[in-house]
Design a protein around this motif. Structure first.
Motif, short mmCIF file in Angstrom:
data_model
loop_
_atom_site.label_atom_id
_atom_site.label_comp_id
_atom_site.label_asym_id
_atom_site.label_seq_id
_atom_site.Cartn_x
_atom_site.Cartn_y
_atom_site.Cartn_z
N ALA A 302 -30.72 92.05 32.30
CA ALA A 302 -30.39 91.17 33.16
C ALA A 302 -29.09 91.72 34.18
O ALA A 302 -28.30 92.52 33.65
CB ALA A 302 -29.57 89.81 32.44
N SER A 303 -29.08 91.48 35.30
CA SER A 303 -28.27 91.82 36.28
C SER A 303 -27.20 90.70 36.69
O SER A 303 -26.03 90.98 37.63
CB SER A 303 -28.84 92.23 37.78
OG SER A 303 -29.41 91.21 38.25
N VAL A 304 -27.30 89.42 36.12
CA VAL A 304 -26.37 88.24 36.70
C VAL A 304 -26.06 87.61 34.99
O VAL A 304 -26.80 87.53 34.06
CB VAL A 304 -26.94 87.42 37.68
CG1 VAL A 304 -27.17 88.14 38.80
CG2 VAL A 304 -28.27 86.87 37.06
N GLU A 305 -25.06 86.85 35.37
CA GLU A 305 -24.69 85.83 34.05
C GLU A 305 -25.65 84.63 34.32
O GLU A 305 -25.92 84.26 35.43
CB GLU A 305 -23.19 85.65 33.77
CG GLU A 305 -22.57 84.83 34.89
CD GLU A 305 -22.68 83.21 34.80
OE1 GLU A 305 -23.15 82.81 33.75
OE2 GLU A 305 -22.29 82.73 35.83
N THR A 306 -25.73 83.84 33.28
CA THR A 306 -26.88 82.80 33.48
C THR A 306 -26.24 81.43 32.93
O THR A 306 -26.30 80.41 33.46
CB THR A 306 -28.12 82.98 32.70
OG1 THR A 306 -27.91 83.54 31.24
CG2 THR A 306 -28.89 84.15 33.32
N ARG A 307 -25.84 81.57 31.83
CA ARG A 307 -25.37 80.18 30.98
C ARG A 307 -24.40 79.44 31.52
O ARG A 307 -24.34 78.09 31.56
CB ARG A 307 -25.48 80.32 29.45
CG ARG A 307 -26.85 80.87 28.97
CD ARG A 307 -26.94 81.00 27.38
NE ARG A 307 -28.20 81.34 27.01
CZ ARG A 307 -28.63 81.87 25.69
NH1 ARG A 307 -27.56 82.15 24.87
NH2 ARG A 307 -29.81 82.03 25.50
N ALA A 308 -23.11 80.13 31.75
CA ALA A 308 -22.15 79.45 32.37
C ALA A 308 -22.45 78.60 33.95
O ALA A 308 -21.93 77.68 33.93
CB ALA A 308 -21.06 80.53 32.43
N LEU A 309 -23.28 79.43 34.43
CA LEU A 309 -23.81 78.91 35.85
C LEU A 309 -24.59 77.61 35.44
O LEU A 309 -24.51 76.81 36.11
CB LEU A 309 -24.72 80.02 36.53
CG LEU A 309 -25.27 79.64 37.95
CD1 LEU A 309 -24.25 79.55 38.79
CD2 LEU A 309 -26.24 80.64 38.54
N ALA A 310 -25.70 78.03 34.65
CA ALA A 310 -26.71 76.70 34.29
C ALA A 310 -25.81 75.38 33.91
O ALA A 310 -26.09 74.33 34.21
CB ALA A 310 -27.47 77.21 33.08
#
Length: 371
Positions: A302-310
């Motif tokens: 992965a190159s980005v964070e996902t869950r905080a954004l979601a």
């Protein structure tokens, strides 16, 4: 464990997979159920040998995270002692079955699944992702879940053997279900199935005894947070829970056991339903409509964070949201109405008429009014 190879297969306890936070070690509870001792033992193992975080997978399994290569042998010994992992790695690899979670003692689902587990040694070697589905309750609950060889309830009430990818199945007599499952697995292994990889991609004509015209009964909706016939169910955001939180679920004196599901829900047998910090108790909670992989830095792909954004944008999305840290699109449970895919540190967006490429995180938040 020195010298073992880590690949991109579907992991099990004896074949862990590398992630950004260490090894992933998968635990497959028998019949999707753990008694109180097993739950507390699993939580202690996650804290002692891993980083204390536990994933709940789409196959109703657990994954312990953050395990080091040095700690892995002791972890395996502990899981075998708890009877959560087979002592024989070959049998553990074969124990890939998904069981309808609301089963009762000695009903058809429990009976068939227990017999199949007892006869794992009769199964041939199969591709790692090939598995079984036992959905023999009065009403099917797993029609949307993947599984290559299936025992299901037919519309007329009988049980059928159905191959994934075929719309209909063949009736099986009571007591012969596991014989047929093993026979179908052997036929698949001996006739080119492993080259196709999955039953749904294997187009060979089924043997005559596996051909039938009986359709599965219409399935019921998956479980939601709330009271169940066996206790109470809570949603697990993104399918991840801390070992401490999981242990707290079973400390209720009335709680007797824990059941896993493929819907990122946990069922606690005997428990009364009430809000639990960190878990979802509202069926309308938008987090139940979100699929998001661990993202960076937990996954090296992965190159980005996902869950905080979601979490930030989920309330602004109508329908299902999928956020993936890379182009592999992991964690998806089906078609999403809005999809965000990480690419070189930015996000590609599709859905709801918002087709955009290479968006920064702040731009994504602004588009959804979550800035």
């Amino acid at each position: 464990m020195s010298g073992f190879a880590i690949r991109g297969w579907c992991p099990d306890a004896w074949h862990p997979m590398a992630a950004g936070d260490g090894l992933l070690v998968r635990v497959r509870p028998r019949l999707g159920r753990l008694n109180r001792k097993q739950v507390l033992g699993l939580c202690d193992a996650a804290l002692t040998f891993g980083n204390g975080m536990i994933d709940l997978t789409r196959r109703a399994n657990f994954q312990l995270r953050g395990v080091s290569e040095a700690e892995w042998p002791a972890l395996i010994a502990r899981l075998v002692e708890l009877e959560l992992v087979e002592a024989d790695p070959v049998l553990e690899k074969k124990r890939n079955l998904l069981v309808a979670p609301i089963w009762q003692e000695a009903d058809d689902t429990a009976r068939i699944a227990a017999e199949l587990i007892a006869r794992l040694g009769e199964l041939p070697e199969l591709p790692g992702k090939v598995g079984f589905v036992i959905d023999a309750g009065p009403v099917p609950v797993l029609p949307g879940e993947a599984g290559d060889f299936r025992i299901e309830r037919a519309a007329g009430g009988s049980l059928i053997l159905r191959a994934q990818g075929r719309t209909a199945g063949a009736e099986v007599t009571a007591g012969a279900e596991v014989d047929r499952l093993i026979a179908m697995a052997r036929w698949f292994a001996e006739n080119g199935g492993p080259e196709a990889g999955r039953m749904s991609r294997f187009t060979a004509e089924l043997p005559e005894w596996a051909q039938g015209s009986l359709l599965p009964a219409r399935g019921s909706c998956p479980l939601q947070p709330g009271p169940t016939s066996t206790g109470a169910a809570w949603g697990v955001p993104f399918g991840q829970i801390s070992a401490l939180a999981l242990a707290r679920l079973i400390t209720d004196p009335a709680a007797t056991a824990l059941r896993t599901t493929p819907w990122r829900l946990l069922i606690v047998e005997g428990a009364a339903f009430a809000p639990v910090e960190g878990l979802v108790d509202d069926p309308a909670d938008p987090l139940l409509r979100v699929d998001a992989c661990p993202g960076a830095p937990s996954c090296p792909q992965a190159s980005v964070e996902t869950r905080a954004l979601a979490r930030r944008i989920a309330p602004q999305v109508t329908g299902r949201l999928h956020v993936s840290g890379c182009a592999k699109r992991c964690a998806a449970t089906g078609r999403a109405d809005v999809t965000l895919i990480g690419r070189e540190g930015r996000y590609d967006l599709s859905g709801e008429g918002r087709e955009r490429l290479a968006l920064g995180r702040d731009k994504v938040l602004a588009l959804f009014g979550a800035g």
